[in-house]
Design a protein around this motif. Structure first.
Motif, PDB file in Angstrom:
ATOM      1  N   LEU A  27       3.610   5.841  -2.841  1.00 30.31           N
ATOM      2  CA  LEU A  27       4.871   6.432  -3.285  1.00 30.31           C
ATOM      3  C   LEU A  27       4.891   6.574  -4.802  1.00 30.31           C
ATOM      4  CD1 LEU A  27       7.669   7.461  -2.561  1.00 30.31           C
ATOM      5  CD2 LEU A  27       8.467   5.107  -2.564  1.00 30.31           C
ATOM      6  N   GLN A  28       4.409   5.561  -5.503  1.00 29.33           N
ATOM      7  CA  GLN A  28       4.327   5.650  -6.960  1.00 29.33           C
ATOM      8  C   GLN A  28       3.423   6.801  -7.376  1.00 29.33           C
ATOM      9  OE1 GLN A  28       3.063   1.840  -8.421  1.00 29.33           O
ATOM     10  NE2 GLN A  28       5.086   0.941  -8.197  1.00 29.33           N
ATOM     11  N   ASN A  29       2.313   6.977  -6.685  1.00 27.65           N
ATOM     12  CA  ASN A  29       1.391   8.068  -7.012  1.00 27.65           C
ATOM     13  C   ASN A  29       2.036   9.434  -6.788  1.00 27.65           C
ATOM     14  OD1 ASN A  29      -0.667   6.375  -7.839  1.00 27.65           O
ATOM     15  ND2 ASN A  29      -1.623   6.313  -5.826  1.00 27.65           N
ATOM     16  N   MET A  32       4.327  13.965 -12.814  1.00 23.60           N
ATOM     17  CA  MET A  32       5.301  13.344 -13.703  1.00 23.60           C
ATOM     18  C   MET A  32       5.860  14.291 -14.758  1.00 23.60           C
ATOM     19  SD  MET A  32       5.018   9.831 -15.897  1.00 23.60           S
ATOM     20  CE  MET A  32       3.990  10.459 -17.202  1.00 23.60           C
ATOM     21  N   GLU A  33       5.053  15.199 -15.268  1.00 15.75           N
ATOM     22  CA  GLU A  33       5.528  16.071 -16.329  1.00 15.75           C
ATOM     23  C   GLU A  33       6.781  16.835 -15.919  1.00 15.75           C
ATOM     24  OE1 GLU A  33       2.176  16.594 -15.105  1.00 15.75           O
ATOM     25  OE2 GLU A  33       1.493  15.003 -16.443  1.00 15.75           O
ATOM     26  N   GLY A  34       6.833  17.318 -14.705  1.00 13.99           N
ATOM     27  CA  GLY A  34       7.974  18.095 -14.242  1.00 13.99           C
ATOM     28  C   GLY A  34       9.129  17.254 -13.744  1.00 13.99           C
ATOM     29  N   ASN A  35       8.893  15.984 -13.490  1.00 13.29           N
ATOM     30  CA  ASN A  35       9.911  15.117 -12.898  1.00 13.29           C
ATOM     31  C   ASN A  35      10.059  13.817 -13.678  1.00 13.29           C
ATOM     32  OD1 ASN A  35      10.390  16.788 -10.548  1.00 13.29           O
ATOM     33  ND2 ASN A  35       8.354  16.195  -9.905  1.00 13.29           N
ATOM     34  N   GLN A  36       9.968  13.887 -14.986  1.00 13.59           N
ATOM     35  CA  GLN A  36       9.960  12.670 -15.785  1.00 13.59           C
ATOM     36  C   GLN A  36      11.237  11.844 -15.607  1.00 13.59           C
ATOM     37  OE1 GLN A  36       8.770  13.159 -19.812  1.00 13.59           O
ATOM     38  NE2 GLN A  36       8.671  10.981 -20.171  1.00 13.59           N
ATOM     39  N   MET A  66       0.827  -1.192   0.000  1.00 14.66           N
ATOM     40  CA  MET A  66       0.000   0.000   0.000  1.00 14.66           C
ATOM     41  C   MET A  66       0.874   1.260   0.000  1.00 14.66           C
ATOM     42  SD  MET A  66      -2.995   0.938   2.613  1.00 14.66           S
ATOM     43  CE  MET A  66      -3.986   2.340   2.393  1.00 14.66           C
ATOM     44  N   LEU A  67       1.879   1.273   0.833  1.00 10.96           N
ATOM     45  CA  LEU A  67       2.774   2.434   0.901  1.00 10.96           C
ATOM     46  C   LEU A  67       3.534   2.602  -0.414  1.00 10.96           C
ATOM     47  CD1 LEU A  67       3.770   4.749   2.601  1.00 10.96           C
ATOM     48  CD2 LEU A  67       5.474   3.238   3.575  1.00 10.96           C
ATOM     49  N   GLU A  68       3.940   1.479  -1.006  1.00 13.71           N
ATOM     50  CA  GLU A  68       4.654   1.566  -2.282  1.00 13.71           C
ATOM     51  C   GLU A  68       3.752   2.165  -3.362  1.00 13.71           C
ATOM     52  OE1 GLU A  68       7.034  -1.160  -5.508  1.00 13.71           O
ATOM     53  OE2 GLU A  68       6.637  -1.992  -3.529  1.00 13.71           O
ATOM     54  N   LYS A  69       2.471   1.807  -3.369  1.00 16.14           N
ATOM     55  CA  LYS A  69       1.519   2.363  -4.333  1.00 16.14           C
ATOM     56  C   LYS A  69       1.376   3.877  -4.122  1.00 16.14           C
ATOM     57  CE  LYS A  69      -1.652   2.114  -7.502  1.00 16.14           C
ATOM     58  NZ  LYS A  69      -1.269   2.019  -8.898  1.00 16.14           N
TER      59      LYS A  69
END
Length: 50
Positions: free
Chosen positions: A6-8, A14-18, A1-4
């Motif tokens: 973190l992915q979010n 994402m656009e600024g940190n691709q 759950m925490l990993e999910k």
């Protein structure tokens, strides 16, 4: 759950940190380091509040 969660955190802006996002998604060692730091930060926050 925490990993999910973190992915979010990486997917939403994402656009600024691709570059960071791609490294997080494709590099298991990098993902493990980020996950470890996040867990440590959560633990420290809970410890200081408690």
């Amino acid at each position: 759950m925490l990993e999910k969660h973190l992915q979010n955190l990486f997917i939403e802006p994402m656009e600024g940190n691709q570059e960071i996002f791609m490294q997080f998604m494709n590099n298991q060692e990098f993902k493990a380091v980020v996950f470890e730091k996040l867990l440590s930060s959560i633990y420290d926050t809970i410890k200081s509040v408690g």
